[in-house]
Scaffold this active site. Sequence first.
Site, short mmCIF file in Angstrom:
data_model
loop_
_atom_site.label_atom_id
_atom_site.label_comp_id
_atom_site.label_asym_id
_atom_site.label_seq_id
_atom_site.Cartn_x
_atom_site.Cartn_y
_atom_site.Cartn_z
N ASP A 36 0.94 -2.05 3.31
CA ASP A 36 0.50 -1.54 2.01
C ASP A 36 -0.58 -2.45 1.43
O ASP A 36 -0.31 -3.60 1.08
CB ASP A 36 1.71 -1.49 1.07
CG ASP A 36 1.48 -0.67 -0.18
OD1 ASP A 36 0.31 -0.43 -0.52
OD2 ASP A 36 2.46 -0.25 -0.80
N ASP A 37 -1.80 -1.95 1.33
CA ASP A 37 -2.95 -2.70 0.78
C ASP A 37 -3.45 -3.79 1.73
O ASP A 37 -4.14 -4.72 1.29
CB ASP A 37 -2.63 -3.33 -0.58
CG ASP A 37 -2.63 -2.33 -1.71
OD1 ASP A 37 -2.79 -1.12 -1.45
OD2 ASP A 37 -2.46 -2.76 -2.88
N CYS A 74 -2.56 4.70 -1.41
CA CYS A 74 -1.18 4.64 -0.92
C CYS A 74 -0.51 6.00 -0.80
O CYS A 74 -0.11 6.42 0.29
CB CYS A 74 -0.35 3.70 -1.80
SG CYS A 74 -0.62 3.90 -3.56
N ARG A 78 0.39 8.10 2.72
CA ARG A 78 1.79 8.36 3.09
C ARG A 78 2.03 9.86 3.31
O ARG A 78 2.71 10.26 4.25
CB ARG A 78 2.73 7.81 2.02
CG ARG A 78 2.90 6.32 2.11
CD ARG A 78 3.54 5.72 0.87
NE ARG A 78 3.87 4.32 1.14
CZ ARG A 78 2.99 3.34 1.24
NH1 ARG A 78 1.70 3.59 1.06
NH2 ARG A 78 3.36 2.10 1.52
N LYS A 133 9.10 1.85 1.55
CA LYS A 133 8.47 2.49 0.39
C LYS A 133 8.20 3.97 0.69
O LYS A 133 7.44 4.29 1.59
CB LYS A 133 7.18 1.75 0.05
CG LYS A 133 6.40 2.32 -1.12
CD LYS A 133 5.16 1.45 -1.39
CE LYS A 133 4.29 2.05 -2.50
NZ LYS A 133 3.11 1.19 -2.77
N HIS A 135 7.36 6.87 -1.89
CA HIS A 135 6.17 7.10 -2.73
C HIS A 135 5.48 8.44 -2.49
O HIS A 135 4.25 8.54 -2.54
CB HIS A 135 5.15 5.96 -2.52
CG HIS A 135 4.44 5.60 -3.80
ND1 HIS A 135 3.28 4.84 -3.82
CD2 HIS A 135 4.72 5.89 -5.10
CE1 HIS A 135 2.89 4.68 -5.07
NE2 HIS A 135 3.74 5.31 -5.86
N HIS A 221 1.19 -5.37 -1.07
CA HIS A 221 0.86 -4.78 -2.37
C HIS A 221 1.31 -5.72 -3.50
O HIS A 221 2.26 -6.47 -3.33
CB HIS A 221 1.59 -3.44 -2.49
CG HIS A 221 1.14 -2.57 -3.63
ND1 HIS A 221 1.50 -2.81 -4.94
CD2 HIS A 221 0.39 -1.44 -3.64
CE1 HIS A 221 0.98 -1.87 -5.71
NE2 HIS A 221 0.30 -1.02 -4.95
N ASP A 327 -2.24 1.54 4.76
CA ASP A 327 -2.46 2.76 3.98
C ASP A 327 -3.81 2.84 3.30
O ASP A 327 -4.23 3.92 2.88
CB ASP A 327 -1.34 2.94 2.95
CG ASP A 327 -1.31 1.84 1.88
OD1 ASP A 327 -2.00 0.82 2.06
OD2 ASP A 327 -0.59 2.00 0.88
N ASN A 328 -4.50 1.72 3.15
CA ASN A 328 -5.85 1.73 2.57
C ASN A 328 -6.48 0.36 2.81
O ASN A 328 -5.85 -0.53 3.39
CB ASN A 328 -5.84 2.07 1.08
CG ASN A 328 -4.80 1.37 0.26
OD1 ASN A 328 -3.86 2.00 -0.26
ND2 ASN A 328 -4.90 0.06 0.13
N LYS A 370 -9.91 -0.33 -1.39
CA LYS A 370 -8.94 0.71 -1.75
C LYS A 370 -9.51 1.62 -2.84
O LYS A 370 -10.20 1.14 -3.74
CB LYS A 370 -7.66 0.03 -2.24
CG LYS A 370 -6.60 0.93 -2.83
CD LYS A 370 -5.43 0.09 -3.33
CE LYS A 370 -4.35 0.94 -3.98
NZ LYS A 370 -3.20 0.12 -4.45
#
Length: 541
Positions: A36-37, A74, A78, A133, A135, A221, A327-328, A370
């Site tokens: 994540d990130d 994010c 997902r 996560k 989300h 993140h 994710d990014n 991002k």
Amino acid sequence: MIRIVCSKLLLSLVLTLSFASSQGQKKPNIVVILADDLGFADLGCYGGEIPTPNLDALAKNGVRFTNFYNAARCCPSRAALLSGVYPHQAGVGHMMNDKGPDHPAYRGRLNNNTVTIGEVLKQAGYFTAMVGKWHVGQEQGVVLWKRGFDRSFNAPAGGFYYNDKKAQLFLNGNKLANDTSLLPENWYTTDLWTDYSLKFVDEAKATEKPFLLYLAHNAPHFPLQAPESEINAFKGKYLEGWEALRKQRYERQIKLGLIDPAWKLSPLNPNVPKWDSLSEAEKQKFDHIMAIYAAVVSHLDKSIGRLIDGLKQRGLFDNTVILFVSDNGGNAEPGFEARYEGDQPGAAGSAVFLGQGWAEASCTPFWAYKHHTHEGGIASPGIVSWPDGIPKSRNGSFEKQPAHVTDIMATLVDLSNATYPSVYKEEAIHPTVGVSLKPAFLGQQLKRQEPIFWEHEGNKAILDGKWKLVAENTEEWQLYDIEKDRSELHDLSTSEPEIAKKLLNRYEAWYQQIHAEPFKKTFPWFYDYNKLKRKDFSIAQ
């Protein structure tokens, strides 16, 4: 006697060949790990200085994608990973806010015209588990235990430590108190995710079914939090600043063979001050922020290493496909000033954000971060390991064919010999837009027929072969030859107007098809790249 011996030998040979054949046809276990990130350049095997030996080992003994793309944010990434369709088609064109039935692309939750990787592989005989996560709409009733996962241990959105009020945890659909005896004292989610992943692997092994594990980490993140001793190990290592770190990562990427030396380092965003202009106190603060981030990434790698060791100890690693992506791109929120709050920044309860200066290094050698559709926002590490399925001759190789997060569904369908449905629970299902990446594991050509598209917050792009047409929300369209100029420094829209027009027409048709809508907001870290390049090309050198 000779006849009896020959018969026994023949029977033994037949049984051996039969066993070998059955083993060769055995469905692989599958682990999809989403960070994540995490930026393109944050791992050691992608040019970073942060120690990530476990992911580096997967890359050394597997295949590394140089052009693996996410959906820029994010929730959209997902949704695309889980469903195999573009985020807007899944109802998650932005985040979790529901704009109502007149805005089908922006319902803030996975819609019923999608199926998840859990639902599809469960139908193919897999034991399915999700950890981490979620989300994609838990607050609106879209829960993983009703979307195909036999076992689940998740947070609706994120959180690191036991005392974070936002770190809500659910075990197989049951909400847990943060101080429950079912969890260790002072827990840290990066470790919890691996603990429960291995528990679910054991349950899967007991059923004698192949398993799918979707492990969605919330690291790295914000809020950036990690054990103090691990943060201290990195303090003082970043006092040279973000310009120096970008250059060091860029040089390592070239040395690794990850990027073409013809791709020049993109310019530093003018909104980011030069490191030498900062006061000593500011340098100390930003060094500490980057040390915290490094500790979070390093701990993430250690946790993944523990999962890998657990698979090896159980005799499952060799026939397990592990796919790792992010994710990014790196996260520039909330801008250059970052965030550095709490009595002990980096500890439980503090609020630390990486900020724009270090995000520049996270996304090396690319422009933007991002949210955005220039390469810095959508380029991800992409590592695949599968000892039983990837030829040893491919170990450590770079795969340059573009891949996208929507390809994960098609890949899992291919690996599991599953069937992707056109109708599920009496609902029409969007056809998957991705292609199987399995041929790329083996060094073969992908069967991609269509371009790859992006839209997020008005930021947009289309990639067709080597040509990429891109524009952030307030920009003019730009055209790049990604094979020659992946850092997007030389806009060819004027010299190749027919190509630009063709791509624009295809993009506009797709935009209408997915029901995308304009987005008005802009961000403090954004800088119009058209203006920057017109001003001074030399700053890219």
